[in-house]
Design an enzyme around this catalytic site. Sequence first.
Site, PDB file in Angstrom:
ATOM      1  N   GLU A 507     -14.052 -10.950  73.912  1.00 57.27           N
ATOM      2  CA  GLU A 507     -14.338 -11.651  75.187  1.00 57.27           C
ATOM      3  C   GLU A 507     -14.198 -13.422  75.030  1.00 57.27           C
ATOM      4  O   GLU A 507     -15.124 -13.678  75.041  1.00 57.27           O
ATOM      5  CB  GLU A 507     -15.484 -11.304  75.766  1.00 57.27           C
TER       6      GLU A 507
HETATM    7  C1  FAD Z   1     -12.227  -5.036  68.956  1.00 57.30           C
HETATM    8  C2  FAD Z   1     -11.618  -5.724  70.070  1.00 57.30           C
HETATM    9  C3  FAD Z   1     -11.861  -5.218  71.219  1.00 57.30           C
HETATM   10  C4  FAD Z   1     -11.105  -5.866  72.256  1.00 57.30           C
HETATM   11  N1  FAD Z   1     -10.935  -5.231  73.427  1.00 57.30           N
HETATM   12  C5  FAD Z   1     -10.143  -5.837  74.087  1.00 57.30           C
HETATM   13  C6  FAD Z   1      -9.877  -5.407  75.602  1.00 57.30           C
HETATM   14  O1  FAD Z   1     -10.285  -4.250  75.882  1.00 57.30           O
HETATM   15  N2  FAD Z   1      -9.003  -5.919  76.559  1.00 57.30           N
HETATM   16  C7  FAD Z   1      -8.397  -7.048  76.349  1.00 57.30           C
HETATM   17  O2  FAD Z   1      -7.634  -7.488  76.863  1.00 57.30           O
HETATM   18  N3  FAD Z   1      -8.542  -7.613  75.047  1.00 57.30           N
HETATM   19  C8  FAD Z   1      -9.424  -7.231  74.202  1.00 57.30           C
HETATM   20  N4  FAD Z   1      -9.759  -7.783  73.026  1.00 57.30           N
HETATM   21  C9  FAD Z   1      -9.158  -9.225  72.553  1.00 57.30           C
HETATM   22  C10 FAD Z   1     -10.066 -10.300  72.572  1.00 57.30           C
HETATM   23  O3  FAD Z   1     -10.618 -10.642  73.662  1.00 57.30           O
HETATM   24  C11 FAD Z   1      -9.421 -11.437  71.830  1.00 57.30           C
HETATM   25  O4  FAD Z   1      -9.397 -10.916  70.619  1.00 57.30           O
HETATM   26  C12 FAD Z   1      -9.935 -12.671  71.887  1.00 57.30           C
HETATM   27  O5  FAD Z   1      -9.862 -13.172  73.109  1.00 57.30           O
HETATM   28  C13 FAD Z   1      -9.047 -13.554  70.966  1.00 57.30           C
HETATM   29  O6  FAD Z   1      -7.943 -13.517  70.613  1.00 57.30           O
HETATM   30  P1  FAD Z   1      -7.151 -13.512  69.258  1.00 57.30           P
HETATM   31  O7  FAD Z   1      -8.017 -12.411  68.575  1.00 57.30           O
HETATM   32  O8  FAD Z   1      -5.815 -13.220  69.400  1.00 57.30           O
HETATM   33  O9  FAD Z   1      -7.666 -14.758  68.357  1.00 57.30           O
HETATM   34  P2  FAD Z   1      -6.719 -16.051  68.467  1.00 57.30           P
HETATM   35  O10 FAD Z   1      -6.599 -16.551  70.069  1.00 57.30           O
HETATM   36  O11 FAD Z   1      -5.466 -15.933  67.882  1.00 57.30           O
HETATM   37  O12 FAD Z   1      -7.883 -17.165  67.974  1.00 57.30           O
HETATM   38  C14 FAD Z   1      -7.882 -17.575  66.583  1.00 57.30           C
HETATM   39  C15 FAD Z   1      -9.090 -18.524  66.245  1.00 57.30           C
HETATM   40  O13 FAD Z   1      -8.725 -19.782  66.958  1.00 57.30           O
HETATM   41  C16 FAD Z   1      -9.792 -19.960  68.101  1.00 57.30           C
HETATM   42  N5  FAD Z   1      -9.350 -20.683  69.111  1.00 57.30           N
HETATM   43  C17 FAD Z   1      -8.207 -20.302  69.813  1.00 57.30           C
HETATM   44  N6  FAD Z   1      -7.872 -21.476  70.740  1.00 57.30           N
HETATM   45  C18 FAD Z   1      -9.012 -22.207  70.580  1.00 57.30           C
HETATM   46  C19 FAD Z   1      -9.256 -23.535  71.125  1.00 57.30           C
HETATM   47  N7  FAD Z   1      -8.765 -23.940  72.365  1.00 57.30           N
HETATM   48  N8  FAD Z   1     -10.427 -24.252  70.795  1.00 57.30           N
HETATM   49  C20 FAD Z   1     -10.873 -23.543  69.763  1.00 57.30           C
HETATM   50  N9  FAD Z   1     -10.972 -22.428  68.922  1.00 57.30           N
HETATM   51  C21 FAD Z   1      -9.954 -21.942  69.440  1.00 57.30           C
HETATM   52  C22 FAD Z   1     -10.487 -18.894  68.325  1.00 57.30           C
HETATM   53  O14 FAD Z   1     -12.069 -18.889  68.386  1.00 57.30           O
HETATM   54  C23 FAD Z   1     -10.439 -17.852  66.815  1.00 57.30           C
HETATM   55  O15 FAD Z   1     -11.482 -18.224  66.019  1.00 57.30           O
HETATM   56  C24 FAD Z   1     -10.341  -6.878  71.914  1.00 57.30           C
HETATM   57  C25 FAD Z   1     -10.316  -7.638  70.565  1.00 57.30           C
HETATM   58  C26 FAD Z   1     -11.182  -7.065  69.629  1.00 57.30           C
HETATM   59  C27 FAD Z   1     -10.903  -7.736  68.269  1.00 57.30           C
END
Ligand code: FAD
Length: 828
Positions: A507
């Site tokens: 989230e």
């Molecule tokens: C176990 C699990 C369950 C999940 N379940 C679902 C689901 O049911 N449905 C669904 O759609 N998604 C789901 N997700 C996705 C989840 O919402 C995303 O993982 C999350 O939004 C972050 O995306 P990412 O992991 O690709 O990180 P990235 O976007 O690659 O981010 C990498 C890092 O950069 C930081 N970052 C990125 N942009 C910025 C910014 N503008 N400013 C500051 N920091 C930034 C982030 O905080 C993070 O620390 C799930 C994820 C996990 C791990």
Amino acid sequence: MVALAVIVIGIAGFFVLAMRRAPLWQWAVGALILALISRISLDGGLWLVLLSPWTIVALVPAIVLGLLSVTAIRRVLVAAPAYGLVKSILPRVSRTEQEALDAGTVGWDAELFSGRPDWDKLLNIRKVTLTAEEQAFLDGPVNKVCSMIDDWDVRHNRADLSPEVWAYLKEQGFLGMLIGKEWGGLGFSAQAQSQVVSKVASRSVAAGITVMVPNSLGPGELLEKYGTPEQKEKYLARLAKGQEVPCFALTGPYAGSDAASMRDVGVVTYDMYQGKKTLGVKVSWDKRYITLAPVASLVGLAFHLHDPDHLIGDTENIGITLALIPADFPGVEIGRRHYPARAAFMNGPIKGRNVFIPMEFLIGGLDYVGQGWRMLMECLSTGRAISLPAIGTVSIKQSLRVTSAYARIRRQFGIPVGIMEGVAEPLSRLVRSAYTYEAARGLTASMVDEGQKPAVVSALLKYRTTEAMRDRVNDALDIHGGRAVQDGPSNYLFSGYMTTPVAITVEGANILTRTLITFAQGALRAHPYLYAEIAAAQDPDRRHGVAAFDEAFGGHVSFMLRNIAGSFLHAISGGRFASTPVQHEMARWYRAIARYSQSFALVGDWTVAFLGGDLKRKQRLSGRMADILSDLYLLSAVLKRYEDEGRVREDAPLIDAIAKDHLFAIEQSFAAVFANFPNPFLSWLMGVLVFPLGRHQRPASDRETYRFARSVMRPGVFRDRLTIGTYVTMDPKDVTGVLEDALIKVTRAEEVEAKFVRAIKKGVVERRLDRDAITDAVDAKVLTESEAAILRLADQATDRVIKVDDFDPDELAAKQLTRRPEPGRAAE
Ligand SMILES: Cc1cc2nc3c(=O)[nH]c(=O)nc-3n(C[C@H](O)[C@H](O)[C@H](O)COP(=O)(O)OP(=O)(O)OC[C@H]3O[C@@H](n4cnc5c(N)ncnc54)[C@H](O)[C@@H]3O)c2cc1C
């Protein structure tokens, strides 16, 4: 002498007018009076004084302010030029951001942003309450399913919940708590949903997440809010009873935090469906990390919709649209699993290429095409306020429940380890966090039940609870020492430890939530004028924009002046005159919130004004501002909990300690903002206005915090209140029941044990594996037979608690992943 009087009167006048947020004409009158006083002692008669060039100079401010109080003149001379300037400075708001901002409501967060919180708005929020039916559900089915879950079996043997648990969750309606009763759902309040998820997660995080997801952002809520009558009819009753298992797919390999940048696309077209030429959408998507996907029967999907042939309207690029697709629909590739933090809940990828779906699959039908982002954000601002705060908070409470018992039961150097100051320190942190985050969880769920969609509060609560969870779970592990890291069926901490990153990542990963959403976007939403100014600046109709801007800008200036005056006055008076809704022992903490809220309003305002469009880049500053806002929020929640629970006397020292910690943290964050502010003059000025007499807050002392650790190691109402909402069993054969049983027995044996330990220290008896020391103590007349029986019970219970698991090497080998994924599969 006159000069001194003018200065004193001028300063006093400034503070009076600024604090009253006086209109411009009153400032003009003030300036006029000051000008006249400054000339009054001159000799030479009235006419000579009036005609003196210095008099005219002295009157300039009054004349200018007088002219500016005329709206038409002000618009031309100030608002129009400022409008142009501000337009280029203020952060621009993209469409998706705009939709996210519009989706949420503001409440107590806006009061804190205002610098003058209206306490009624906090104290009138309903207390934590459940209906009789909700309470019965918690006491009945929730306790029952908790007793059915064997977390070791779930995460080690099955990598899944047992079929019995799945069946029970479905048939009892756990997956349809938010679905209305008219569809056969439980129709529970946010408070009840939060408490159900909490209790289940206190038993097994995997089970908690399994219950959380369908009740959070997902098909159920989307259908309830936006579904067509046919869609509701078709799915809601089935979802309510677990006949459909939903998932929602937003995230993709290239669209994580920036989910709106997804590459998934749907094109409106005609194709064959059920043997007929049908209008629909050809969709291609590549999603990952989707919770419940591997077992889902119904997939919620977000994608960009295009209509190049104008089959449904004039717009080609329609925008993010949501659909519901049966998992067994031809072309849907589903079923593979990720393995997040080696936790057992279901999570996996979903793909599809050129899958043709009829229009009736779009959520809300044609009325809602292109509105997917807004729909998601609306659901997220409530879902995020309930789900992850519930899991974060209960992880802290559960850590406290087990650690408080273990720290009392486990002895080293002849005393319970929790008595040692080094151990009492993290134990006391657990106590303070448990009270604080439960207060914030309960308050926020109540806000949702009152119809709020708290976008900013839900963001700050998510990052604070899940970060606190990470720290407190570490504290619990540290206190347990080796007992916590030796994994096995009797380890009740390790699975929580492994899964802490999950709640932090989902989230919206926490770094983003803290540095961008809480303050940078929060300021736009909750600031009393900023949002209106930006809206005016982005108004394509310039005349209309300038008029709206003039109004917001005027309010903003008087807001800023009041914050300058208020912040300084509160600082030099130590906040003694700040507002408080109560007159009892907690009044000083309410005043402190009011004082720092005023400073927050001032510094927040200048941060936004100075950084403008850079605000989203200067994330270390906005992160610290988010911390200040969230500390103010958490402390407000703590004070409200104390009030709502009828001011439990025993809790008062705890509230004092929590307040001191938060106020200290607030001062530290302000200091860090000033030290790193890019403009040295503003940095200095803010320091003068907020801390003219220096920083004086101190965190809670060692003495006071040590007492909490001592108190929580005893069974009783204090410990129960702090760990409310966790699953507790007294069954000594249960993985955590063993602790409850031992804590009671060890506490009962306290006096006997003291005698026994004295005898050991004197060398009368000796603890050795080859002797029964308790029998020796009876023989040596140190203990009576009945005392020995009490001590023996405590000893046996302690044995069970400190025991860790060991395995036949083959047992562990058998549980390794048997097959490596094919090379390159992940990168496909
Ligand atoms: C176990 C699990 C369950 C999940 N379940 C679902 C689901 O049911 N449905 C669904 O759609 N998604 C789901 N997700 C996705 C989840 O919402 C995303 O993982 C999350 O939004 C972050 O995306 P990412 O992991 O690709 O990180 P990235 O976007 O690659 O981010 C990498 C890092 O950069 C930081 N970052 C990125 N942009 C910025 C910014 N503008 N400013 C500051 N920091 C930034 C982030 O905080 C993070 O620390 C799930 C994820 C996990 C791990």
